[in-house]
Design an enzyme around this catalytic site. Sequence first.
Site, PDB file in Angstrom:
ATOM      1  N   ASP A 390       0.864  -1.156   0.000  1.00 25.25           N
ATOM      2  CA  ASP A 390       0.000   0.000   0.000  1.00 25.25           C
ATOM      3  C   ASP A 390       0.909   1.216   0.000  1.00 25.25           C
ATOM      4  O   ASP A 390       2.098   1.104   0.293  1.00 25.25           O
ATOM      5  CB  ASP A 390      -0.842  -0.066   1.275  1.00 25.25           C
ATOM      6  CG  ASP A 390      -1.711   1.148   1.437  1.00 25.25           C
ATOM      7  OD1 ASP A 390      -2.239   1.613   0.423  1.00 25.25           O
ATOM      8  OD2 ASP A 390      -1.853   1.620   2.563  1.00 25.25           O
ATOM      9  N   LYS A 391       0.384   2.363  -0.359  1.00 23.20           N
ATOM     10  CA  LYS A 391       1.262   3.531  -0.343  1.00 23.20           C
ATOM     11  C   LYS A 391       1.083   4.342   0.933  1.00 23.20           C
ATOM     12  O   LYS A 391       1.977   4.421   1.770  1.00 23.20           O
ATOM     13  CB  LYS A 391       1.001   4.414  -1.556  1.00 23.20           C
ATOM     14  CG  LYS A 391       1.980   5.563  -1.660  1.00 23.20           C
ATOM     15  CD  LYS A 391       1.569   6.582  -2.688  1.00 23.20           C
ATOM     16  CE  LYS A 391       0.429   7.445  -2.221  1.00 23.20           C
ATOM     17  NZ  LYS A 391       0.793   8.395  -1.182  1.00 23.20           N
ATOM     18  N   THR A 392      -0.114   4.910   1.052  1.00 17.01           N
ATOM     19  CA  THR A 392      -0.315   5.853   2.143  1.00 17.01           C
ATOM     20  C   THR A 392      -0.234   5.144   3.481  1.00 17.01           C
ATOM     21  O   THR A 392      -0.899   4.152   3.702  1.00 17.01           O
ATOM     22  CB  THR A 392      -1.695   6.527   2.004  1.00 17.01           C
ATOM     23  OG1 THR A 392      -1.860   6.851   0.646  1.00 17.01           O
ATOM     24  CG2 THR A 392      -1.785   7.727   2.871  1.00 17.01           C
ATOM     25  N   GLU A 489      -3.557  20.159   2.735  1.00 20.81           N
ATOM     26  CA  GLU A 489      -4.119  21.445   3.108  1.00 20.81           C
ATOM     27  C   GLU A 489      -3.642  21.864   4.477  1.00 20.81           C
ATOM     28  O   GLU A 489      -3.277  23.008   4.708  1.00 20.81           O
ATOM     29  CB  GLU A 489      -5.646  21.348   3.105  1.00 20.81           C
ATOM     30  CG  GLU A 489      -6.252  21.611   1.772  1.00 20.81           C
ATOM     31  CD  GLU A 489      -7.631  22.206   1.913  1.00 20.81           C
ATOM     32  OE1 GLU A 489      -8.367  21.753   2.807  1.00 20.81           O
ATOM     33  OE2 GLU A 489      -7.966  23.116   1.155  1.00 20.81           O
ATOM     34  N   LYS A 553      -6.021  28.089  -5.801  1.00 21.30           N
ATOM     35  CA  LYS A 553      -4.840  27.232  -5.821  1.00 21.30           C
ATOM     36  C   LYS A 553      -5.217  25.954  -6.549  1.00 21.30           C
ATOM     37  O   LYS A 553      -6.360  25.502  -6.472  1.00 21.30           O
ATOM     38  CB  LYS A 553      -4.352  26.935  -4.405  1.00 21.30           C
ATOM     39  CG  LYS A 553      -5.321  26.145  -3.551  1.00 21.30           C
ATOM     40  CD  LYS A 553      -4.719  25.862  -2.182  1.00 21.30           C
ATOM     41  CE  LYS A 553      -5.725  25.099  -1.329  1.00 21.30           C
ATOM     42  NZ  LYS A 553      -5.311  24.947   0.044  1.00 21.30           N
ATOM     43  N   ARG A 587       5.159  17.420  -4.056  1.00 22.82           N
ATOM     44  CA  ARG A 587       3.839  17.689  -4.619  1.00 22.82           C
ATOM     45  C   ARG A 587       3.704  19.184  -4.808  1.00 22.82           C
ATOM     46  O   ARG A 587       3.912  19.944  -3.861  1.00 22.82           O
ATOM     47  CB  ARG A 587       2.754  17.227  -3.659  1.00 22.82           C
ATOM     48  CG  ARG A 587       2.784  15.775  -3.359  1.00 22.82           C
ATOM     49  CD  ARG A 587       1.714  15.513  -2.360  1.00 22.82           C
ATOM     50  NE  ARG A 587       1.461  14.092  -2.248  1.00 22.82           N
ATOM     51  CZ  ARG A 587       0.338  13.605  -1.761  1.00 22.82           C
ATOM     52  NH1 ARG A 587      -0.620  14.410  -1.358  1.00 22.82           N
ATOM     53  NH2 ARG A 587       0.165  12.310  -1.695  1.00 22.82           N
ATOM     54  N   THR A 667      -2.164   1.380  -4.882  1.00 22.70           N
ATOM     55  CA  THR A 667      -2.624   2.503  -4.082  1.00 22.70           C
ATOM     56  C   THR A 667      -3.928   3.047  -4.629  1.00 22.70           C
ATOM     57  O   THR A 667      -4.230   2.915  -5.812  1.00 22.70           O
ATOM     58  CB  THR A 667      -1.562   3.621  -4.062  1.00 22.70           C
ATOM     59  OG1 THR A 667      -2.114   4.751  -3.426  1.00 22.70           O
ATOM     60  CG2 THR A 667      -1.116   3.987  -5.447  1.00 22.70           C
ATOM     61  N   ASP A 835      -1.631  -0.761   5.753  1.00 22.04           N
ATOM     62  CA  ASP A 835      -1.955  -0.306   7.094  1.00 22.04           C
ATOM     63  C   ASP A 835      -3.432   0.004   7.280  1.00 22.04           C
ATOM     64  O   ASP A 835      -3.881   0.165   8.395  1.00 22.04           O
ATOM     65  CB  ASP A 835      -1.139   0.936   7.435  1.00 22.04           C
ATOM     66  CG  ASP A 835      -1.633   2.138   6.663  1.00 22.04           C
ATOM     67  OD1 ASP A 835      -2.040   1.946   5.496  1.00 22.04           O
ATOM     68  OD2 ASP A 835      -1.625   3.239   7.211  1.00 22.04           O
ATOM     69  N   ASN A 838      -8.538  -0.748   3.865  1.00 19.32           N
ATOM     70  CA  ASN A 838      -8.644  -1.094   2.448  1.00 19.32           C
ATOM     71  C   ASN A 838      -7.597  -2.116   2.024  1.00 19.32           C
ATOM     72  O   ASN A 838      -7.644  -2.642   0.940  1.00 19.32           O
ATOM     73  CB  ASN A 838      -8.544   0.170   1.593  1.00 19.32           C
ATOM     74  CG  ASN A 838      -7.292   0.960   1.915  1.00 19.32           C
ATOM     75  OD1 ASN A 838      -6.601   0.666   2.890  1.00 19.32           O
ATOM     76  ND2 ASN A 838      -6.998   1.939   1.107  1.00 19.32           N
TER      77      ASN A 838
END
Lengths: 1354, 368
Positions: A390-392, A489, A553, A587, A667, A835, A838
């Site tokens: 997984d990524k996040t 954010e 933005k 990013r 992901t 983690d 999902n």
Amino acid sequence: MFRKRPPPEEERRVRANDREYNEKFQYASNCIVTSKYNIITFLPVNLFEQFQEVANTYFLFLLILQLIPQISSLSWFTTIVPLALVLSITAVKDATDDYFRHKSDNQVNNRQSQVLIRGSLQNEKWMNVRVGDIIKLENNQFVAADVLLLFSSEPHGLCYIETAELDGETNMKVRQSVSVTSEPGDPNNLASFDGEVVCEPPNNKLDRFCGTLYWRDKKYTLTNQNMLLRGCVLRNTEACYGLVIFAGPDTKLMQNSGRTKFKRTSIDRLMNTLVLWIFGFLVCMGVILAVGNAVWEREVGSLFQSYLPWDPPVDNFLFSAFLSFWSYVIILNTVVPISLYVSVEVIRLGHSYFINWDQQMFCSQCNTAAAARTTTLNEELGQVEYIFSDKTGTLTQNIMSFNKCSINGQTYGEVADPLGPQPKKLDFTPFNPLADPGFCFYDDTLLESVKVGDSHTHEFFRLLSLCHTVMSEEKSEGELVYKAQSPDEGALVAAARNFGFMFCSRTPGTITIREMGQPVTYTLLAILDFNNIRKRMSVIVRNPEGRIRLYCKGADTVLLERLHPCNQELMNITSDHLNEYAADGLRTLALAYRDLTEDEWEAWAESHRCAGKATSCREDRLAATYDQIEQDMMLLGATAIEDKLQEGVPETIAILSLANIKIWVLTGDKQETAVNIGYSCKMLTDDMTEVFIISGHTVQSVRQELRRARERMIELSRTRDGGKEEGTGGWSEACFMGNGVREGQGRDVAGGVKQLQCSPPPPSNLTDNISGEFALVINGHSLAHALEADMETEFVSTACACKAVICCRVTPLQKAQVVELIKKHKKAVTLAIGDGANDVGMIKSAHIGVGISGQEGIQAALASDYSFSQFRFLQRLLLVHGRWSYLRMCRFLCYFFYKNFAFTMVHFWFGFFCGFSAQTVYDQYFITLYNIVYTSLPVLAMGIFDQDVPDHRSLEYPKLYEPGQLNLLFNKREFFICIAQGIYTSVVLFFVPYTVLSDATQSTGVPLADHQTFAMTTATALVIVVSVQIALGTGFWTVINHVCVWGSLGSYFTIMFALHSQTLFRIFPSQFHFVGSAQSTLLQPVVWLTIALATAICIVPVLAVRFLKLALRPRLSDTVRYTQLVRQKKRKAVSRSAGGGWRSAGSVSEGRLGTRGGSRRSGYAFAHQEGFGELITSGKNMRLSSLALATFASRHSSSWIDTLRRKKHTHTHTPPSTSEECSSAPSCVSGSVPPLSNSSSILGGSQDTPIEEDVGTASAQNTQTVPTSSAQTQPALAPDSEATAPQDSALALSTGIFTSPAVRYHGGDSPGGWTVSLGTVQEALFGWKGIAVHTNASNSPGAPSVAKETSQLE
Amino acid sequence: MMASSYNAKDEDGNITVSGPGGGALRSKKPENTAFKQQRLPAWQPILTAGTVLPAFFGIGLFFIPIGIGLYVTSNNIKELEIDYTGSDMSSPCFNCSQSFSWNSTKPCTCTIPFHLDQPYDSNVFMYYGLSNFYQNHRRYVKSRDDSQLNGDSGSLMKPSKECEPYAYFEKKPIAPCGAIANSMFNDTLELFYNNPNGTKVKIPLTSTGIAWWTDKHVKFRNPGGSNPNFTAVFQGTAKPVNWRRPVYELDSDPENNGFINEDFIVWMRTAALPTFRKLYRIIQKKDDLLPTLPRGSYTLEVVYNYPVRSFEGRKRMILSTISWMGGKNPFLGIAYITVGSVCFFLGVILLIIHHKYGNRSNSADISS
């Protein structure tokens, strides 16, 4: 437990406050029972379960056979003793497990909750809560059952829950009560609430609920929005009341935690197959011997009847043969010893404990050690070929930090000189007392620019503080906490706060910020919300002076098109900056504004209102109006946010891929984000030959793209292979350079390796003859097509030829499908790591599931087989623990089968000399004890403690992992070799005593060929031979191994003498036939000569073969080949560092970057959801307290600030953890880090200068800087860190240059010791091998010797 | 039990652990002990040329001398074997072997002349050997009652079931019971020296000291302890079916009679292989100057009681001297010499191989 289950429910009816009514339905109570047994049922139930195991039943069957006198060739106790031992060990384990389940059940069942009974709140235990009760929940409490929210203390009947336990998502969710029940406004009215709920029966769908509330003759539809599920925690809500709908086992939480799929390892499966084969072999032997028996009884036995008549029931040779078959099955059953399964379990348990105990997999930040949740999969960890990650939260920390920005063509935050001293972290406190101390920024020019009042800079941060959907919350007095929808954010708003533009509060119509200390309230005119298509968001605000301005933005690709033409020049500069940022894996976002006149605004507001009211295509029309006003904007600048990787991710990935493990990232993120992360964690590199992106929307296009990718791969690899021949010149050059480094080290050892390493590179033998490094990026929608049945093979063959595969935008189901696909097509061991909730699907379907017990709850960890808190621990889990486990298990199995064949087959040979009568060679006590006493402990000790190479070695040489993947150490071939060796041993053990003893006599003239002497001789020889074998097989002799091996031998002689003693015989004359045998046999020189001869004949060939193998085909050749590979890498590293570190590697391969730049840039990666803008403007989610916060700005005094800050320090963050949070900046953390990055960057950067000098200067620097910096930054820890400082600085040397394992090895102890920025990791990675000899020295003897080493170098 | 994997404790897992505020949290850091961290000091042997080759040469050098010693010793032992089965027409015992019945009262005797080429010094051991006799058959081996033989009076009257079908004879318990006892070897062998002057001198044979000490003194005991009145002790028991005399008439010496008769004990120690020899008598050396058995011709007189021809068995008489390592055993010496030479040879081959291809393994060792 034994109560009859009521028939399945059709629907559930619950009436509030009416226990009698609800009683009728016999709904499950809220008491949960996860335990399996109680005291009375334990024995029968447990035994019943155990005898469901085939092996146990088999041994029971043998036991019964032995009770038949005509068959019984062995006493009954030879089987019952091991069986009882095995059963009781398992029973004890089950009992302890169940005891803990009982304990935790009790703990949960006895939690207190408040139940509304007859109008008053009463404390009740959880288990006494009934369906239909109304319970009161308070803030931060667990929800006791699945309840229908009736009333909340918050406005609009809203309440907030955290569902981390349930689905793993940490963000808060909003639940709202049915409006009619929240109306009364007074919880006391609820006592008289008598609504009836009719709903679906219990199920395990977490996101769905459908029911109806009947109250006062009205129907109200109930959805999941009204439900609070068990396992959630109430947050930000003072109190709420709910009606219990599902309780105990019916709750969705419990319904979801079904029996997990039982996983077996491939060794397990192989073992079962082999055991079946052995059974077949056993039957064969039985048949052979039975036939022999028939022949013998007919030819000889019938004539011999005058001395040995046939038993009355056995009156013919055929029947005798039949019985002898079973007799031989009993005797020979030890080829499949009962202790095999138990021993395997014990070994795995031991390995699991080692995983749990491993300090280097302990995360001190979150205070969690690694945990092996299943104890049955350990050796499979040594065979993993595919990792699905997984990524996040797994690769990344899911923490965003504001890293760089470009304002009006000026870039800030760039670390000017990567080789120079690390810049200091900016201290905001003197400038801005409200600054968040956790925020890290390194460029003070930006702060200067804010201070001097540069209008662009001010406008930049004003935009950041205004244009967002963050909610602020005053946690305790004055303490401001931002609740951001996405971490991006949050990072931006926090940055603005630190630079003096602090977002304070918002109401539906206003935003209050403090600009440079002055509270300013803007009127919020509109929020043009974010969505995936627009990729931007805007706000339109009116400042106190009345000017209207639109702040926007968004993704640069989108935003740069919408600028006013006069921005062209600025846009070019900013665009360059954006490219730079993107190349760093950051990013990016572009910021712009537009001034609006009152008229323009009025006109637009009108059209916006129209669009909003439109009934059809509302979305489209709104988007059109948004589009209309977001034009002609003025560019302000750009931001770059770092999606912070977890510590050690890039080098973990590098090491794992060196171990030939393929890593796939699955992901839910967007392609851009995923690719970005792929680059920053070095899965994708600029050196890759090509990265293919599959994003077709139809079957045909996906198929075409896949095919094209494959063709291209073949084509490219062909040209590459062709070019290789020409490239040999460069190759030898690289060798030379590498050796230059080595010789500079002054290590003569390196010289030995040198020649070897300069031999030409090994031919690349990647799958499907595809060489070169390719990567594949596939989108979720394409993946859906690729997973269709007819595309599967196409996809697998393409994807598996790639070094890295990234699947983005995949659903949890697709994750599991991908894993299943590889399992199905590749026959490879897969590991899934994740983690979040999902990831549960893929964790469960992979061979091994690893859960990161991190921020996102523990759902994944609960479903996993192994859990720990950092991705980087994976390399240790696989390369160290997995490898060892595999090795140990293989050695164990080889030896175990060997020793049992050697033991048992003697009976087979003896059969030919005893009339096939199933007479045993050995004493029956020996047979009983052989497997459980004489030979069990040494092999267990080897299976648990053996190591072939130390842990840091296997991390240094990831190639050592390959034998596991190829399953080289234990397969059918190895098995047959073991068996053959065992049979050979048994032949020797039988025929050597046979030939020697048949004519031999004692020195008193008494013949030695009697049965008991023969038995003793053979048994002693056997025990000695297998002991010598285990001694040869053990590569790591700890004290325990010594004790076990010598102890077993000792116990053999002790027990033998005891069993053959006169004392025992006098007590039980009919049980100990062997009285005196040990004494009279073992005193005979001939017997010992025989034993020595047999041992030599057994061992010498083994020794010779092993030696030959080592000399001619050393297994460590992998290691040698590996060093070569590193040289190759090193060459690349050299060319990189010449270009000024890896960051500018892009410039080296400019051309290629250009083609790919698009995908890497504009990683506008809001993990954002649409619709929050609406929630804000409607004011629905505003709490009174937060509205009151609007006045916050004018309320402070200096003393108040002090309290605020003190609170912040003492309450939320302890100083060390504060510094942990900004680990992207090594210098702020602890003394060990700056020298680390220094030394490594020096090494990487200047290849020509001799190494010693660099190292020397670096270390000199280090020792000076270390104590001071650590004292400065961590006053609280000063004594501690000072103590470790010298060690650290010395280490920094070794770690920086050599290998990251070393970093972790020592650095793990001190907080922040492990903070290696990406650049250093990269360089460390490529640089470490050159001085591998050092690592050895530095690791083993500990810190002092390292220091010595350093001084020698100087 | 649907929720078996659910652990209620997990439900509140995070609440107690997370939250950086709780500074007093017990650290779950695993202990830093050498055992738990798998860092126990250990000896890590590697099979290098330095250890393996010396081992091979060592074994070779160790085994070859021993083998030579064994071989020489074995060769110095004198052994004579006479097959008196009588299956040949020419054999003196042919008649006896032909006309056999268990119940015949008239003993059949045959005499076999033989010649000793060399004198036999020191004690000479006389064995009887049987071939194709399955004393190691499972049913045979277990067909005995050790507690009866140990003098247990209960077992004397109630033999174990293992003895079947030789437990009872005509409702009377058999003592000693079982197939082993029943089939006891009962040939009588006697040795005569044929003086050159034509007289036959009977050679005295010692019939004690031929059994294991533990067998004689621990394992086998007569019922009734030291009661010399065997007839009374064994009253109510039957003799084994095949026996001519009851057990208490095996010898006249009370110390060698009944269950502790050494011929009986020797027979009861079952052989491991179907071809075996058992010690029968010892010819004690009387005089230091004279050989025990001088060179010359002898006569073996056999009272032929024991039938073996039915199952194609063979009977032998063996005379043997003995050394420190027991009787004649050339195999052991040869085996030692062979193994020793093979080791030595292997050592040489491995040395050559190591020398030739050694570089690779060398560097592999280093780089490990």
